[in-house]
Design an enzyme around this catalytic site. Structure first.
Site, PDB file in Angstrom:
ATOM      1  N   ASN A 237     -40.466  23.863  21.524  1.00  0.00           N
ATOM      2  CA  ASN A 237     -39.733  25.130  21.521  1.00  0.00           C
ATOM      3  C   ASN A 237     -40.744  26.215  21.158  1.00  0.00           C
ATOM      4  O   ASN A 237     -41.134  26.339  20.003  1.00  0.00           O
ATOM      5  CB  ASN A 237     -38.601  25.046  20.481  1.00  0.00           C
ATOM      6  N   TRP A 238     -41.149  26.954  22.159  1.00  0.00           N
ATOM      7  CA  TRP A 238     -42.221  27.940  21.946  1.00  0.00           C
ATOM      8  C   TRP A 238     -41.716  29.243  21.312  1.00  0.00           C
ATOM      9  O   TRP A 238     -42.513  30.126  21.034  1.00  0.00           O
ATOM     10  CB  TRP A 238     -42.936  28.239  23.264  1.00  0.00           C
ATOM     11  N   LYS A 239     -40.418  29.363  21.173  1.00  0.00           N
ATOM     12  CA  LYS A 239     -39.848  30.583  20.574  1.00  0.00           C
ATOM     13  C   LYS A 239     -40.448  31.821  21.247  1.00  0.00           C
ATOM     14  O   LYS A 239     -40.685  31.804  22.446  1.00  0.00           O
ATOM     15  CB  LYS A 239     -40.061  30.557  19.060  1.00  0.00           C
TER      16      LYS A 239
ATOM     17  N   HIS B 276     -29.687  27.297  18.716  1.00  0.00           N
ATOM     18  CA  HIS B 276     -30.756  27.135  17.725  1.00  0.00           C
ATOM     19  C   HIS B 276     -30.399  27.941  16.473  1.00  0.00           C
ATOM     20  O   HIS B 276     -29.773  29.007  16.573  1.00  0.00           O
ATOM     21  CB  HIS B 276     -32.084  27.629  18.324  1.00  0.00           C
TER      22      HIS B 276
ATOM     23  N   GLU C 147     -31.995  29.905  14.699  1.00  0.00           N
ATOM     24  CA  GLU C 147     -32.435  31.312  14.727  1.00  0.00           C
ATOM     25  C   GLU C 147     -31.457  32.160  15.541  1.00  0.00           C
ATOM     26  O   GLU C 147     -31.232  33.328  15.236  1.00  0.00           O
ATOM     27  CB  GLU C 147     -33.866  31.396  15.283  1.00  0.00           C
TER      28      GLU C 147
ATOM     29  N   GLU D 110     -31.568  19.967  13.224  1.00  0.00           N
ATOM     30  CA  GLU D 110     -32.640  20.777  12.657  1.00  0.00           C
ATOM     31  C   GLU D 110     -32.165  21.397  11.341  1.00  0.00           C
ATOM     32  O   GLU D 110     -31.521  22.458  11.350  1.00  0.00           O
ATOM     33  CB  GLU D 110     -33.029  21.887  13.623  1.00  0.00           C
TER      34      GLU D 110
ATOM     35  N   GLY E 260     -40.086  25.685  10.295  1.00  0.00           N
ATOM     36  CA  GLY E 260     -41.197  26.613  10.080  1.00  0.00           C
ATOM     37  C   GLY E 260     -41.636  26.720   8.629  1.00  0.00           C
ATOM     38  O   GLY E 260     -42.408  27.609   8.268  1.00  0.00           O
TER      39      GLY E 260
ATOM     40  N   SER F 216     -40.472  21.282  11.209  1.00  0.00           N
ATOM     41  CA  SER F 216     -41.806  20.931  10.722  1.00  0.00           C
ATOM     42  C   SER F 216     -42.277  19.537  11.156  1.00  0.00           C
ATOM     43  O   SER F 216     -42.913  18.826  10.386  1.00  0.00           O
ATOM     44  CB  SER F 216     -41.892  21.075   9.204  1.00  0.00           C
TER      45      SER F 216
ATOM     46  N   GLY G 267     -43.851  25.083  15.813  1.00  0.00           N
ATOM     47  CA  GLY G 267     -45.262  25.353  15.545  1.00  0.00           C
ATOM     48  C   GLY G 267     -46.240  24.369  16.158  1.00  0.00           C
ATOM     49  O   GLY G 267     -47.218  24.777  16.814  1.00  0.00           O
TER      50      GLY G 267
HETATM   51  P1  PGA Z   1     -40.911  24.090  13.567  1.00  0.00           P
HETATM   52  O1  PGA Z   1     -39.661  24.626  14.431  1.00  0.00           O
HETATM   53  O2  PGA Z   1     -41.386  22.816  14.210  1.00  0.00           O
HETATM   54  O3  PGA Z   1     -41.927  25.193  13.651  1.00  0.00           O
HETATM   55  O4  PGA Z   1     -40.409  23.867  12.186  1.00  0.00           O
HETATM   56  C1  PGA Z   1     -38.709  23.745  14.960  1.00  0.00           C
HETATM   57  C2  PGA Z   1     -37.637  24.500  15.704  1.00  0.00           C
HETATM   58  O5  PGA Z   1     -37.210  25.559  15.228  1.00  0.00           O
HETATM   59  O6  PGA Z   1     -37.176  24.068  16.774  1.00  0.00           O
END
Ligand code: PGA
Length: 250
Positions: A9-11, A95, A97, A167, A173, A212, A234
């Site tokens: 997931n490159w956001k 997600h 976010e 998640e 993150g 993470s 990440g």
């Molecule tokens: P992260 O993000 O690996 O940077 O913790 C995961 C995600 O939000 O899908």
């Protein structure tokens, strides 16, 4: 029996040129991988170029969001058919976010999930508790509601296509991964809820862990019975690190 899926997931990262360069590099690194599904979810602007770049390789491309209406006066939105048109086969839905910053709810997740399935996309439906919820001991209650309300009302055929991502919000993150045991406990619970909703289909449902995930913790997570892959932020942004995740068992 469940084929692992490693999804990046490159956001909101990478220009088109940066995205194409990384997929080009990754293609070479993982050309021999046959037993894992590999997915990259870049920003909307890179979807079409990346789908072309990934053609003929073992990399699939997905979007990070969609809107549930097929077309119309919805400024700034993108429909499921448009995502298919850009060459995608998957889409991330709900997600944390999006729930946190853009007001998404289990109700919108449900509409988006159905729209994705209607268009032939595989939805990756995200669920997860906040730190506060975990500390208040309501993790299972929160997850159960997100799963039941977010993925309700599907036909068996549709239910068999869904991917679920667990998640924990406190692990995204932050560098704080859930321990493999903590993750397994929730994954097993999600599968139980899904089986109450859709019966034995749940045995084939892939449940990804996200939060993470890194090259040094992926193998331990993937050893757990109900963890079928990762949704990775990440550590998916560099080809060498994502390669290690895809090759978690080597
Ligand atoms: P992260 O993000 O690996 O940077 O913790 C995961 C995600 O939000 O899908």
């Amino acid at each position: 029996m469940r084929r692992p899926l490693m999804a990046g997931n490159w956001k909101m990262h990478k220009t088109i040129a940066e995205a194409v360069a990384m997929v080009n590099e990754l293609k070479g690194k993982i050309a021999d991988v046959k037993d894992v599904d590999v997915l990259i979810c870049p920003t909307f602007t890179s979807l079409y170029s990346l789908s072309n770049e990934a053609k003929g390789s073992n990399i699939k491309i997905g979007a990070q969001n969609l809107f549930w209406e097929p077309k119309g006066a919805f400024t700034g939105e993108i429909s499921a058919n448009m995502i298919v048109d850009a060459g995608c086969s998957y889409v991330i839905i709900g997600h944390s976010e999006r729930r946190q910053y853009f007001g998404e709810t289990d109700e919108t997740v449900n509409k988006k999930t159905k729209a994705a399935l209607n268009a032939g996309l595989i939805p990756i439906v995200c669920v997860g508790e906040t730190l506060n919820e975990r500390e208040m001991n309501v993790t299972f209650k929160v997850i159960e509601k997100q799963v039941r309300d977010g993925i309700k009302g599907l036909t068996s055929d549709e239910a068999s296509k869904i991917v679920i991502a667990y998640e924990p919000v406190w692990a995204i993150g932050t560098g704080k991964t859930a321990s493999p045991e903590q993750a397994q406990e929730v994954h097993e619970f999600i599968r139980k809820v899904y089986s109450e909703m859709y019966g034995s289909i749940s045995e084939g449902t892939r449940i990804l862990y996200g939060g993470s995930v890194k090259p040094d913790n992926v193998a331990e997570l993937m050893k757990k019975t109900d963890i079928d892959g990762g949704l990775v932020g990440g550590a998916s942004l560099e080809a060498s690190s994502f390669e290690k995740l895809v090759k978690f068992s080597k």
